[in-house]
Enzyme design. Structure first.
Site, PDB file in Angstrom:
ATOM      1  N   ASP A 128       1.616  12.371  -1.165  1.00  0.00           N
ATOM      2  CA  ASP A 128       3.035  12.707  -1.129  1.00  0.00           C
ATOM      3  C   ASP A 128       3.367  13.804  -2.142  1.00  0.00           C
ATOM      4  O   ASP A 128       4.191  14.680  -1.894  1.00  0.00           O
ATOM      5  CB  ASP A 128       3.892  11.485  -1.495  1.00  0.00           C
ATOM      6  CG  ASP A 128       3.599  10.257  -0.647  1.00  0.00           C
ATOM      7  OD1 ASP A 128       2.474  10.138  -0.150  1.00  0.00           O
ATOM      8  OD2 ASP A 128       4.488   9.403  -0.522  1.00  0.00           O
ATOM      9  N   GLU A 169      -0.452   6.474  10.581  1.00  0.00           N
ATOM     10  CA  GLU A 169      -1.262   5.269  10.305  1.00  0.00           C
ATOM     11  C   GLU A 169      -1.133   4.228  11.414  1.00  0.00           C
ATOM     12  O   GLU A 169      -1.708   3.149  11.310  1.00  0.00           O
ATOM     13  CB  GLU A 169      -0.851   4.677   8.952  1.00  0.00           C
ATOM     14  CG  GLU A 169      -1.255   5.573   7.791  1.00  0.00           C
ATOM     15  CD  GLU A 169      -0.702   5.118   6.454  1.00  0.00           C
ATOM     16  OE1 GLU A 169       0.197   4.259   6.449  1.00  0.00           O
ATOM     17  OE2 GLU A 169      -1.162   5.633   5.418  1.00  0.00           O
ATOM     18  N   LYS A 175       3.838   6.790  13.763  1.00  0.00           N
ATOM     19  CA  LYS A 175       4.562   6.399  12.553  1.00  0.00           C
ATOM     20  C   LYS A 175       5.214   7.604  11.881  1.00  0.00           C
ATOM     21  O   LYS A 175       6.328   7.540  11.393  1.00  0.00           O
ATOM     22  CB  LYS A 175       3.569   5.734  11.590  1.00  0.00           C
ATOM     23  CG  LYS A 175       4.196   5.242  10.305  1.00  0.00           C
ATOM     24  CD  LYS A 175       3.136   4.661   9.376  1.00  0.00           C
ATOM     25  CE  LYS A 175       3.750   4.148   8.092  1.00  0.00           C
ATOM     26  NZ  LYS A 175       2.744   3.805   7.082  1.00  0.00           N
ATOM     27  N   GLN A 176       4.472   8.703  11.808  1.00  0.00           N
ATOM     28  CA  GLN A 176       4.976   9.864  11.054  1.00  0.00           C
ATOM     29  C   GLN A 176       4.325  11.133  11.578  1.00  0.00           C
ATOM     30  O   GLN A 176       3.282  11.075  12.230  1.00  0.00           O
ATOM     31  CB  GLN A 176       4.679   9.693   9.573  1.00  0.00           C
ATOM     32  CG  GLN A 176       3.216   9.726   9.197  1.00  0.00           C
ATOM     33  CD  GLN A 176       2.968   9.108   7.838  1.00  0.00           C
ATOM     34  OE1 GLN A 176       2.630   7.939   7.746  1.00  0.00           O
ATOM     35  NE2 GLN A 176       3.106   9.898   6.796  1.00  0.00           N
TER      36      GLN A 176
HETATM   37  C1  BGC Z   1       2.674   6.635   4.552  1.00  0.00           C
HETATM   38  C2  BGC Z   1       1.757   7.495   3.729  1.00  0.00           C
HETATM   39  C3  BGC Z   1       2.339   7.664   2.353  1.00  0.00           C
HETATM   40  C4  BGC Z   1       2.643   6.314   1.710  1.00  0.00           C
HETATM   41  C5  BGC Z   1       3.363   6.444   0.390  1.00  0.00           C
HETATM   42  C6  BGC Z   1       2.890   5.307   3.833  1.00  0.00           C
HETATM   43  O1  BGC Z   1       3.769   4.516   4.561  1.00  0.00           O
HETATM   44  O2  BGC Z   1       2.126   6.379   5.821  1.00  0.00           O
HETATM   45  O3  BGC Z   1       1.613   8.748   4.344  1.00  0.00           O
HETATM   46  O4  BGC Z   1       1.451   8.366   1.543  1.00  0.00           O
HETATM   47  O5  BGC Z   1       3.474   5.570   2.571  1.00  0.00           O
HETATM   48  O6  BGC Z   1       4.575   7.108   0.539  1.00  0.00           O
END
Ligand code: BGC
Length: 780
Positions: free
Chosen positions: A358, A488, A601-602
């Site tokens: 992040d 994820e 998810k993202q």
């Molecule tokens: C995300 C990751 C992130 C982590 C901390 C997770 O839910 O999938 O990409 O690094 O949260 O923010």
């Protein structure tokens, strides 16, 4: 989604006490100053739903790993920034009744986080079971001027009675982390001292041996005048307090000032933390609450002068961006290069306060544009200092010859994460660390960083990618098997497009960086080659071969990049088909169902297109956006901001705005039903990106600032500041014109809506949107 907090441009306001949402409000109303922070807990005793949280930057504990099925290569521990001594506590007893908002009736309750001036305020009337009514006003802050200290002013006024009130300001070190793996305590007591109106407790973390002294000093006023009081020192296990009983008359205001410090052995000798805490507390008590508060307001005013973003015409949007900037500033100041930015900052326990990708992928651009260059350099150096550990980490997994795999989660460079599909497979984080070096160098022009530190990191990461791919005879290409991309909600996939792209890009950039460093400082380059046994020709040939022959899954039909090899085998459907009430998916569906679904998810492929936007034309972006956006559930806080930036780039204003609100108000409105764990601090930098890179269209190319402002239709204006190579610019865009003010002594070259513009030193240019032509130009 919950909308109980009032919209206001500078304040976060809770009116009426929302008991059931208390842990959410505590997260949102957290305070911090980069060195320490805390949740928006109550000072007085509270027996309802609460997570007491106080944290000291860099003070952590290696909690023994807990997994069901141990896999070789797992780390032994998960480092967590510890929940530390509670220094805000003040117990109030009114003739055998404890003031506790859970057990009494509450009237006129207001809890306000003042972001402009950096403090938390609370007022209410409590109606006790005995019929007594008492008015309470409390204000506190974590000082950003004296950044190891905090101060509280807590006033009580009996409204319908005279009584003896017993007040017990305390420090409680008997704190446990709620997320402790084995329900252990992490602190041992070293010593405690109490005196007239003061108390100190020194605690030591188990295993890591950090010493922290938390001290307090109390002053009391009645009717506005200081009074002497009898105080009874209390000493219990890991607990120190002063107890005093005061005659309080109806209508008379009694005010308790509590000054507190937290000094740790990170910054002081362990032997001297108590004596230093005494000196520190004397100094701040000498200043007094009012002066400390004035200094606090001034310091915040200075920060806002550099960081503020104003949005006219949309209070919800304005509040969201200020909240993000406020929390980022509270979490990380960049002054201490040993520290980093935990995804929850000082607002909760989850994610342990450790460092994730992040920082590089989301936070760095915020600090590059809003802070002194040394702050982003420090963030990069943090990873440089962990390089050796990253090489060891890779060795542990079977890689060799100086290959580095940076950890998914870390405190001191060692991997802490322990789910195999992430720990071993979510390796794209390595690419983000390489990308951050590129991002920093292109922004600042500081190529010397490459020679000094950057290239060494790039080579080590490239060595990892070279070993992590394998040649597929079937495809006659390199492939990368068994990975997890940023999404994820798919694990252990082959050829995640984003990871492959980042790997190929890193290999190419490393080759480029070798050329730059050789030219810049041949001696340094040779020294590096010797030190890390870099065989230039061989390694570069391999890097080029891989970069040119790596497999990128692609759907010829739709002409989109495929998130992974088998993505099209999934049943594809939009998020709008998910039955009502089943989101967030991670709180309603089995993990198995999530993994097999197409839901994302993202940002994943879109994350790659966002990073490397110059490498893709708008049609490619559009096709991929239209394919992936409808399947994205944004259950990572890091997602909506990327979609917002890209939607802005596509001119999809409504989508960009929807995604903006989702990132900006994620915690304020508890979109993902998880704010009670803490706020999503790192994604707040994403909120900034959505505004500045998205609506502001801000980019850098060479020495030029590029701007394409395009505000949402309901905004009257958007104004933001950026620092760029010694220049400080303020850009203000309305629906019809854009003005750029250059506060610095040097001219700035800007490409505004595709047209070159020189904004001379200390001057302002205003350009009409429709034509792009300057309409006003005046010397300041
Ligand atoms: C995300 C990751 C992130 C982590 C901390 C997770 O839910 O999938 O990409 O690094 O949260 O923010």
């Amino acid at each position: 989604m919950k909308q109980y907090l009032k919209h206001d441009p500078w304040l976060i306001v809770e009116e009426d006490f929302n008991r059931n949402y208390n842990e959410i409000t505590e997260s949102v109303m957290s305070l911090g100053n980069g060195r320490m922070g805390q949740r928006g807990n109550f000072e007085e005793n509270f027996s309802g739903k609460t997570l007491q949280g106080n944290y000291i930057a860099g003070v952590y504990y290696p909690d023994k790993t807990r997994v069901g099925w141990w896999k070789n290569g797992y780390p032994e521990y998960f480092a967590k920034v510890l929940n530390a001594a509670n220094w805000i506590g003040i117990n109030i007893n009114i003739e055998y009744e404890t003031l506790d908002l859970q057990t009494c009736e509450v009237r006129d309750f207001r809890r306000v986080l003042n972001m402009q001036e950096g403090y938390l305020e609370r007022s209410f009337v409590a109606l006790l079971k005995s019929g007594k009514e008492i008015q309470v006003n409390a204000k506190r802050f974590c000082s950003i001027v004296d950044d190891e200290a905090g101060a509280i002013r807590y006033s009580l006024t009996p409204l319908n009675f005279d009584a003896k009130i017993t007040i017990e300001p305390y420090i409680d070190g008997g704190i446990r982390n709620r997320d402790s793996n084995y329900d252990e305590t992490f602190w041992d007591e070293v010593r405690k001292e109490t005196g007239y109106g003061e108390a100190f407790i020194e605690l030591r973390t188990r295993k890591t041996g950090f010493h922290v002294c938390t001290g307090m000093c109390i002053e009391i006023e009645q009717d506005g005048a200081r009074i002497d009081f009898q105080s009874q020192p209390i000493r219990q296990e890991k607990y120190v307090a002063n107890r005093m009983t005061l005659e309080c008359l109806q209508g008379q205001e009694t005010t308790i000032y509590k000054y507190a410090v937290n000094l740790s052995s990170l910054n002081y000798d362990s032997d001297s933390v108590v004596s230093e805490a005494r000196k520190y507390i004397q100094r701040i008590t000498g200043k007094g609450f009012e002066r400390m508060l004035i200094e606090q307001k001034q310091a915040w005013a200075d920060k806002w002068k550099m960081n503020d973003i104003t949005i006219e015409g949309d209070v919800a949007a304005q509040q969201g961006i200020r909240f993000s900037i406020f929390q980022l500033n509270q979490t990380y100041t960049g002054e201490d290069e040993r520290l980093n930015i935990g995804p929850k900052g000082f607002t909760g326990e989850k994610y342990g306060g450790s460092t994730y990708w992040d920082t590089e992928a989301y936070c760095l651009p915020f600090y590059l544009a809003t802070a002194d260059q040394k702050v982003s350099r420090n963030l990069l150096r943090y990873r440089y200092k962990h390089l050796e550990k990253a090489i060891e980490n890779a060795q542990k997994l079977g890689f060799k010859a100086g290959a580095a795999l940076y950890p998914m989660v870390t405190m001191n460079g060692e991997e802490c994460h322990n789910e195999w599909e992430i720990t071993f497979e979510e390796i794209h984080r390595n690419g983000a660390i390489a990308y951050a070096i590129y991002d920093y160098v292109r922004y600042t022009g500081d190529v010397h960083y490459l020679a000094e530190y950057g290239l060494e990191v790039l080579i080590a990461i490239s060595r990892f990618w070279s070993q992590r791919v394998n040649w597929s005879e079937a495809k006659q290409q390199y492939v990368m098997l068994g990975v997890t991309g940023p999404n994820e909600y798919e694990n252990n996939v082959n050829n995640n497009w984003y990871t492959n792209y980042l790997a190929a890009w890193t290999l190419r950039y490393t080759t480029e960086a070798v050329g730059m460093v050789k030219e810049l400082d041949a001696e340094k380059f040779n020294e590096l080659c010797d030190r890390i046994h870099f065989r230039e020709e061989k390694e570069i040939t391999t890097a080029r071969h891989i970069a040119d022959h790596i497999h990128f899954p692609y759907d010829e039909n739709r002409q989109v990049f495929l998130q992974q090899e088998s993505f099209l085998d999934k049943e594809l459907m939009p998020v709008s088909d998910i039955p009502k009430g089943q989101r967030p998916l991670n709180q309603h569906w089995s993990w198995d169902r999530i993994l097999r679904s197409c839901f994302i998810k993202q940002a994943d492929v879109l994350q790659g297109i966002y990073f490397f936007e110059d490498e893709f034309d708008p049609e490619t972006l559009q096709r991929n956006f239209d394919f992936y956006e409808p399947m994205t559930v944004h259950e990572s806080s890091l997602s909506p901001c990327v979609h917002s930036v890209l939607a802005s780039r596509l001119g999809r204003k409504e989508k960009a705005y929807e995604m903006y609100l989702r990132t900006a108000r994620l915690d304020l409105d508890d979109y993902n039903n998880d704010t009670e764990d803490g706020c999503h601090i790192t994604s707040m930098a994403g909120t900034w990106l959505a505004v500045v890179k998205g609506f502001g269209g801000f980019r850098i190319k060479g020495d030029q600032v590029i701007l394409d402002p395009n505000c949402p239709d309901n905004w009257e204006s958007l104004a933001f500041k950026i620092r760029f190579r010694g220049a400080l610019l303020e850009i203000k865009a309305t629906q019809t014109e854009v003005s750029i003010q250059n506060f610095s002594e040097k001219n700035a070259e800007v490409l505004l809506y595709g047209k070159s513009l020189t904004v001379s030193a200390k001057s302002q240019q205003t350009v009409k949107r429709a034509t792009g032509l300057p309409i006003k130009s005046r010397k300041k």
